[in-house]
Scaffold this active site. Structure first.
Site, PDB file in Angstrom:
ATOM      1  N   ASP A  38      34.391 103.853 -37.475  1.00 50.98           N
ATOM      2  CA  ASP A  38      33.962 103.286 -38.756  1.00 50.98           C
ATOM      3  C   ASP A  38      34.735 102.048 -39.236  1.00 50.98           C
ATOM      4  OD1 ASP A  38      33.122 105.889 -38.450  1.00 50.98           O
ATOM      5  OD2 ASP A  38      33.830 106.574 -40.385  1.00 50.98           O
ATOM      6  N   GLU A  81      28.243 111.639 -44.344  1.00 46.83           N
ATOM      7  CA  GLU A  81      29.524 110.944 -44.215  1.00 46.83           C
ATOM      8  C   GLU A  81      29.407 109.551 -44.852  1.00 46.83           C
ATOM      9  OE1 GLU A  81      31.526 112.863 -40.329  1.00 46.83           O
ATOM     10  OE2 GLU A  81      30.154 111.261 -39.847  1.00 46.83           O
TER      11      GLU A  81
HETATM   12  C1  FRU Z   1      32.311 108.938 -39.495  1.00 48.81           C
HETATM   13  C2  FRU Z   1      33.567 109.793 -39.526  1.00 48.81           C
HETATM   14  C3  FRU Z   1      34.075 109.965 -40.939  1.00 48.81           C
HETATM   15  C4  FRU Z   1      35.537 110.255 -40.721  1.00 48.81           C
HETATM   16  C5  FRU Z   1      35.861 109.395 -39.529  1.00 48.81           C
HETATM   17  C6  FRU Z   1      36.863 109.973 -38.591  1.00 48.81           C
HETATM   18  O1  FRU Z   1      32.040 108.368 -38.273  1.00 48.81           O
HETATM   19  O2  FRU Z   1      33.301 111.018 -38.896  1.00 48.81           O
HETATM   20  O3  FRU Z   1      33.428 110.959 -41.687  1.00 48.81           O
HETATM   21  O4  FRU Z   1      36.293 109.913 -41.855  1.00 48.81           O
HETATM   22  O5  FRU Z   1      34.643 109.184 -38.835  1.00 48.81           O
HETATM   23  O6  FRU Z   1      37.217 109.052 -37.600  1.00 48.81           O
END
Ligand code: FRU
Length: 569
Positions: free
Chosen positions: A88, A267
Site C-alpha cells: 500500500d 481495508e
Molecule cells: C492492505 C493491507 C492493510 C494493512 C497492510 C499491511 O493491503 O492489508 O490493511 O494495513 O496491507 O501491509
C-alpha cells in the site's frame, strides 16, 4: 552536504535483520489473505529458506512450460521500491512543492514482512526518489498502513519549532502480545519537513483491543475544527469515524457499514470531499465520497476498490442512495489500497494513488527486481452521469498525471487500416507511452487496439498481445491479458477484465491508455471507467495493431478520431 531530502542522514538506515526473523502474517488477518494469495502466504510463513526453495520451484515450473521470464519489466513512470517488497501507498502529502509518498515496505526482502514505512519524494509525481525507511518496525510492532497530515496549528504539541513544516503520521501498529494479534493506532512525527521521524512515546493513541482495527485515514475538518479519522474494523465490514482536537485523544463519532460489497475484509478507507465538475471541467459543487478497499471480493476477483457517495457533517457519513449498485473505482485486477494526497490546495484537483497489485498473486509475480509498485497518481473528481441531470447520480472520474511533454492533438477520423499504416505496427518509445483516441465503432461488433504484440504486422496474428477493446453487444470496455506474456505464475493472472460502459449508446468511446514496461492503465469515457492491469510481456513484443471485427459487409466501418500516440521519455 547538510542532511536534506536529497541527502538523508545514515542514522535512518536500519540495523541488519539478524535478530529479526521474518514476521509471520498474523492469525485472522492471514486467514483472509491466505485464501486469495496462497503462494505469497506460504512464502511468508515458511521463512527465508522456504522462500528460496519456492523461487527455485517456480522457475523450474516456468522452464518446463517453456515460459521463462525474459522481460525487462522495471517500471519507468511508476514508483517501485527497487529490489524490495512494497504494498500500500501510505500518507501521500504535498509539502513545500514536494510530493512525499510513504508505503508499506519490507526493508529486508521481496516478500511481505517486517512492515515498515518506506519513503519517496517527487516533484512531478512521475519521477520518484527513494529515501531510507521513514518509520521502521521495532519492538515487535509492525507499521501497517495509515496517513500523514501537516499539523500547521501545532494542535499535537509536537510541532513547536518547525520552519520546514511539521508532519504527523497516524499508522496502525500491528503486534502479537501473548500470541494474540492486536492492531491499534499510533503516531510518529517529523519536525524537519519529513526528513526524520520520531515515534510518539505514549503510543498507542487509540486502542479498542481488537485484532482487526486498521488503516487510519486522517484529515482536518475545517467546519468542526477537528481532526477526523476513518479506520476499518475490517472483518466486520465497518468504517468507524473518530474525532480529535489534537491527534492524541480520539472519541468515537459514528460507524458506517456493512454496505456495498462485503465479500472480503474492508481495508484502507478514505473519506474525501471532491469537486463535482461537468465534462468540460466547470465546477458545479462538492460532494463527499467514502472509498473502501476490499479483499477478496473485488469486481475483477481478489482485491478491489468500491466507493460510496454521501453526506458528512463532521460526525456521521450517510450514503445518498443506500442499497444502490456497488460503484467500483477500477475494474481491472491491479488497483488496491488507494489513498488520496493531503495538503492539495483547495483550488487544485484532488489526487490519489494506489498499489498496482492484487493479493491473489502479489507474492508470486516475477521480480522487477522487487515486488510491488504504485499506479500513476490520478486527478480525481465527480461528474454527473447524465449531463442533463446535474443533481442526479455522480460517478468518480480519474485522469492520470502524465509528464508535461505528453501532448495530444485532435485529428480527423481515419479507418483502422489507415491508423495501422500511420504507426507502422510499432509501438513508440521504449515500450512506455500514452495513447489517446476516440473510437467510432460504427457497425463493428468489437473494436480497439492490441498492444505489446509479438508481431509488428497489424494484419498478422500474434502469439503474445494484450487487447484493449470495446464490445458493442455487451456494452463493455475490456482488457484481455490472457496472452500478455508471462502469465503462468498464478491461475488468477491470465484474465479478461471488463467494465460496463456508462454510456453504452454513445456513438463514440474515448480511451486514454498509459503503457509502462509492465502495466496498462485504461481510462475510458473520459476517465469515468478505469481498468488497471499488470502485464509481463517479452521484451521483443513491441507491436501495436488497431482492429475492428464483426462488421457486416457493406455497413459502416469503425473509425478512429483524435488519435495520438505519445512516447513518454
Ligand atoms: C492492505 C493491507 C492493510 C494493512 C497492510 C499491511 O493491503 O492489508 O490493511 O494495513 O496491507 O501491509
Amino acid at each position: 552536504m547538510p542532511p536534506s531530502l536529497e541527502n538523508p542522514p545514515f542514522a535512518r538506515q536500519l540495523a541488519p535483520p539478524s535478530e529479526n526473523p521474518p514476521r509471520r502474517f498474523p492469525s485472522r488477518f492471514a486467514a483472509f489473505l491466505a485464501l486469495t494469495a496462497v503462494c505469497w502466504a506460504l512464502g511468508a510463513a515458511l521463512g527465508a529458506a522456504q522462500d528460496r526453495q519456492d523461487e527455485r520451484d517456480k522457475r523450474d515450473k516456468q522452464d518446463k512450460q517453456g515460459d521463462k521470464p525474459t522481460g525487462d519489466w522495471k517500471p519507468r513512470i511508476h514508483f517501485y521500491a527497487g529490489p524490495l517488497w512494497n504494498n500500500d501507498p501510505n500518507g501521500p502529502i504535498l509539502l513545500n512543492g514536494v510530493y512525499h509518498l510513504f508505503y508499506q515496505s519490507n526493508p529486508y526482502g521481496d516478500q511481505w514482512g517486517h512492515m515498515s514505512w518506506g519513503q519517496a519524494t517527487s516533484r512531478d509525481l512521475i519521477h520518484w526518489r527513494k529515501l531510507p525507511v521513514a518509520i521502521p518496525e521495532s519492538g515487535g510492532v509492525a507499521i501497517f498502513s495509515g496517513s500523514v497530515v501537516e499539523d500547521r496549528k501545532n494542535t499535537s504539541g509536537f510541532c513547536g519549532d518547525s520552519p520546514k513544516g511539521c508532519l504527523v503520521a497516524v499508522y496502525t501498529g500491528d503486534s502479537q502480545p501473548n500470541g494474540q494479534e492486536r492492531q491499534n493506532q499510533n503516531l510518529a512525527y517529523s519536525r524537519d519537513g519529513g526528513l526524520t521521524w520520531t515515534k510518539y512515546d505514549n503510543n498507542p493513541v487509540l486502542d479498542l483491543s481488537l485484532q482487526n482495527f486498521r488503516d487510519p485515514k486522517v484529515f482536518w475538518h475545517e467546519p468542526s475544527q477537528s481532526w477526523i479519522m476513518a479506520a476499518v474494523l475490517s472483518d466486520q465490514h465497518l468504517v468507524r469515524i473518530f474525532r480529535s482536537p489534537d491527534l492524541k485523544h480520539w472519541k468515537a463519532a459514528s460507524t458506517f457499514g456493512p454496505a456495498g460489497a462485503t465479500g472480503g475484509v474492508w481495508e484502507c478507507p478514505d473519506l474525501m470531499y471532491l469537486d463535482v465538475r461537468d465534462a468540460h471541467g466547470n465546477r458545479l459543487g462538492s460532494h463527499w465520497v467514502l472509498s473502501v478497499n476490499l479483499n477478496p471480493g473485488g469486481v475483477a476477483g481478489g482485491s478491489g476498490n468500491q466507493y460510496f457517495l454521501g453526506q458528512f457533517d463532521g460526525t456521521r457519513f450517510v450514503e445518498d442512495r443506500p442499497g444502490s449498485p456497488t460503484q467500483w473505482a477500477d475494474w481491472g485486477k491491479d488497483f488496491y489500497a488507494s489513498t488520496s494526497f493531503a495538503n492539495i490546495p483547495a483550488q487544485e484537483n484532488r489526487l490519489w494513488i494506489a498499489w498496482m497489485g492484487n493479493w491473489q498473486y502479489a507474492g508470486a509475480v516475477p521480480t522487477l527486481p522487487g515486488r510491488g509498485e504504485m499506479t500513476l497518481a490520478r486527478r480525481i473528481d465527480l461528474r454527473p452521469v447524465d449531463a442533463r441531470n446535474p443533481a442526479g447520480p455522480l460517478v468518480l472520474v480519474q485522469e492520470p498525471v502524465l509528464p508535461q511533454s505528453a501532448n495530444f492533438h485532435p485529428s480527423a477520423a481515419v479507418t483502422v487500416d489507415a491508423a495501422n499504416s500511420k504507426f507502422g505496427g510499432q509501438e513508440p518509445g521504449d515500450g512506455v507511452y500514452a495513447l489517446r483516441a476516440t473510437f467510432e465503432p460504427g457497425a463493428a461488433a468489437e473494436t480497439g487496439v492490441r498492444l505489446r504484440r509479438s508481431s509488428l504486422k497489424p494484419g498478422e496474428p500474434a502469439a503474445e498481445e494484450t487487447v484493449v477493446g470495446i464490445d458493442r453487444a455487451k456494452g463493455q470496455v475490456f482488457v484481455d491479458r490472457a496472452r500478455s506474456g508471462l502469465v503462468s505464475f498464478s491461475p488468477d493472472f491470465p484474465t479478461r477484465t471488463a467494465a460496463p460502459l456508462k454510456h453504452p449508446d454513445a456513438k463514440t468511446v474515448t480511451l486514454e491508455i498509459v503503457v509502462d514496461r509492465n502495466s496498462i492503465e485504461v481510462f475510458a469515457e473520459d476517465g469515468e471507467t478505469v481498468l488497471t492491469n499488470l502485464i509481463y510481456p517479452s521484451d521483443t513484443s513491441r507491436g501495436i495493431a488497431f482492429y475492428a471485427t464483426g462488421t457486416p459487409t457493406g455497413s459502416e466501418s469503425a473509425r478512429i478520431r483524435n488519435l495520438s500516440l505519445v512516447p513518454i521519455p
